[in-house]
Scaffold this motif. Structure first.
Motif, PDB file in Angstrom:
ATOM      1  N   LEU A 184       0.849  -1.185   0.000  1.00 50.60           N
ATOM      2  CA  LEU A 184       0.000   0.000   0.000  1.00 50.60           C
ATOM      3  C   LEU A 184       0.891   1.243   0.000  1.00 50.60           C
ATOM      4  O   LEU A 184       1.874   1.302   0.732  1.00 50.60           O
ATOM      5  CB  LEU A 184      -0.888   0.036   1.249  1.00 50.60           C
ATOM      6  CG  LEU A 184      -2.053  -0.950   1.337  1.00 50.60           C
ATOM      7  CD1 LEU A 184      -2.777  -0.760   2.661  1.00 50.60           C
ATOM      8  CD2 LEU A 184      -3.015  -0.760   0.183  1.00 50.60           C
ATOM      9  N   LEU A 186       1.101   4.642   1.276  1.00 55.35           N
ATOM     10  CA  LEU A 186       0.500   5.523   2.271  1.00 55.35           C
ATOM     11  C   LEU A 186       1.314   6.802   2.397  1.00 55.35           C
ATOM     12  O   LEU A 186       2.521   6.806   2.204  1.00 55.35           O
ATOM     13  CB  LEU A 186       0.437   4.828   3.641  1.00 55.35           C
ATOM     14  CG  LEU A 186      -0.300   3.487   3.706  1.00 55.35           C
ATOM     15  CD1 LEU A 186      -0.230   2.936   5.130  1.00 55.35           C
ATOM     16  CD2 LEU A 186      -1.754   3.639   3.274  1.00 55.35           C
ATOM     17  N   THR A 232      -9.131   8.878   3.980  1.00 53.27           N
ATOM     18  CA  THR A 232      -8.257   8.410   2.900  1.00 53.27           C
ATOM     19  C   THR A 232      -7.577   7.096   3.274  1.00 53.27           C
ATOM     20  O   THR A 232      -7.400   6.216   2.421  1.00 53.27           O
ATOM     21  CB  THR A 232      -7.195   9.462   2.549  1.00 53.27           C
ATOM     22  OG1 THR A 232      -6.407   9.769   3.709  1.00 53.27           O
ATOM     23  CG2 THR A 232      -7.861  10.744   2.048  1.00 53.27           C
ATOM     24  N   LYS A 235     -10.075   4.219   2.830  1.00 55.21           N
ATOM     25  CA  LYS A 235     -10.289   3.878   1.418  1.00 55.21           C
ATOM     26  C   LYS A 235      -9.209   2.933   0.915  1.00 55.21           C
ATOM     27  O   LYS A 235      -9.473   2.062   0.079  1.00 55.21           O
ATOM     28  CB  LYS A 235     -10.312   5.146   0.574  1.00 55.21           C
ATOM     29  CG  LYS A 235     -11.588   5.966   0.720  1.00 55.21           C
ATOM     30  CD  LYS A 235     -11.544   7.201  -0.175  1.00 55.21           C
ATOM     31  CE  LYS A 235     -12.806   8.030  -0.025  1.00 55.21           C
ATOM     32  NZ  LYS A 235     -12.775   9.259  -0.866  1.00 55.21           N
ATOM     33  N   LYS A 236      -7.994   3.104   1.421  1.00 56.48           N
ATOM     34  CA  LYS A 236      -6.896   2.234   0.997  1.00 56.48           C
ATOM     35  C   LYS A 236      -6.935   0.879   1.701  1.00 56.48           C
ATOM     36  O   LYS A 236      -6.623  -0.150   1.096  1.00 56.48           O
ATOM     37  CB  LYS A 236      -5.559   2.925   1.250  1.00 56.48           C
ATOM     38  CG  LYS A 236      -5.367   4.188   0.425  1.00 56.48           C
ATOM     39  CD  LYS A 236      -4.069   4.899   0.757  1.00 56.48           C
ATOM     40  CE  LYS A 236      -3.915   6.179  -0.065  1.00 56.48           C
ATOM     41  NZ  LYS A 236      -2.650   6.904   0.238  1.00 56.48           N
ATOM     42  N   PRO A 239     -10.900  -1.169   0.454  1.00 60.11           N
ATOM     43  CA  PRO A 239     -11.378  -0.769  -0.878  1.00 60.11           C
ATOM     44  C   PRO A 239     -12.702  -1.422  -1.264  1.00 60.11           C
ATOM     45  O   PRO A 239     -13.443  -0.876  -2.077  1.00 60.11           O
ATOM     46  CB  PRO A 239     -10.243  -1.220  -1.797  1.00 60.11           C
ATOM     47  CG  PRO A 239      -9.583  -2.346  -1.063  1.00 60.11           C
ATOM     48  CD  PRO A 239      -9.676  -1.978   0.389  1.00 60.11           C
TER      49      PRO A 239
END
Length: 261
Positions: A184, A186, A232, A235-236, A239
């Motif tokens: 991910l 970030l 945010t 959302k990661k 998903p």
């Protein structure tokens, strides 16, 4: 042409000691006319001189394109980024840098509206400072960013190197996060929040506690920024609407990372 400045590795002015634990880079443009004037260059040079006297190495780029290219192609410790830039604006630079790197970013803008601050923080900026401001305030913001990173890095080194929860894996030593085996990307603040939640898995952390840990203060603006970053981050991490839920919101109280069995 408009003027940016980049600050590379910080050094102690009186000893020459390199402060390698906190990377620093900076982009900055003068706030006035789209064309470069002597005043714009002199303002950037004055800020550069002040920061160098305070122990930083400072570099100046000439426009948005050059700033973006250097931010992606070179290693800086901190980026001070003006929003109003020709060619490539500060929002786009922040977005593009965040796709590739976790270099801390302080945004600089004459725009004082909350929507611009929220957008900037949402794109991955670590701090947002509005014009006019003094070089002393800028330096103070840089120092605060350095201290936060130093504390987080020191804490991570003392803890277990790997955290696994469901399909989430955090490598504290490498500073990497994986979901379903894929890394991910970030932002520094998102990563700090995730680490804080993971170290307290199962516990509800209040807004006050989280903002104190991340920003060292707790104001209405800090809580508003926290909500943006948490949105945010989720959302990661989440998903798929019907997938695993890692972070639980406690309305009016705070957040908790759920333990996934």
């Amino acid at each position: 042409m408009p003027v940016f400045d980049f600050m590379k590795d910080a050094k102690a002015a009186d000893t020459g000691r390199k402060l390698t634990e906190i990377p620093v880079a900076s982009i900055h443009r003068s706030p006035y006319q789209p064309r470069v004037t002597f005043d714009e260059e002199s303002i950037a040079e004055l800020e550069k001189d002040y920061l160098e006297l305070s122990g930083f190495e400072v570099e100046i780029a000439n426009d948005g394109e050059e700033g973006l290219e250097r931010a992606l192609g070179e290693e800086f410790n901190l980026i001070i980024l003006d929003l109003m830039l020709p060619g490539v604006d500060g929002f786009e630079i922040c977005r593009r840098v965040r796709e590739k790197k976790n270099t801390p970013i302080i945004m600089v803008s004459a725009k004082k509206e909350d929507i611009d601050k929220i957008r900037g923080l949402g794109l991955g900026a670590d701090d947002y400072i509005t014009k006019p401001f003094s070089v002393e305030e800028l330096l103070a913001r840089i120092r605060v960013t350095q201290r936060r990173l130093a504390i987080i890095q020191a804490g991570e080194e003392q803890e277990a190197s790997i955290f696994i929860n469901g399909q989430l894996k955090i490598d504290y030593i490498a500073g990497c996060t994986y979901l379903k085996g894929k890394e991910l990307h970030l932002t520094p603040i998102e990563y700090k929040l995730l680490c804080l939640l993971s170290r307290n898995v199962g516990r509800v952390l209040t807004h006050t506690y989280i903002t104190q840990q991340i920003w060292g203060s707790c104001s209405q603006n800090d809580v508003a920024s926290l909500r943006v970053f948490m949105a945010t981050l989720r959302k990661k991490l989440e998903p798929d609407k019907n997938g695993l839920q890692y972070i639980q919101t406690h309305i009016g109280i705070g957040y908790r990372m759920l333990r996934i069995e």
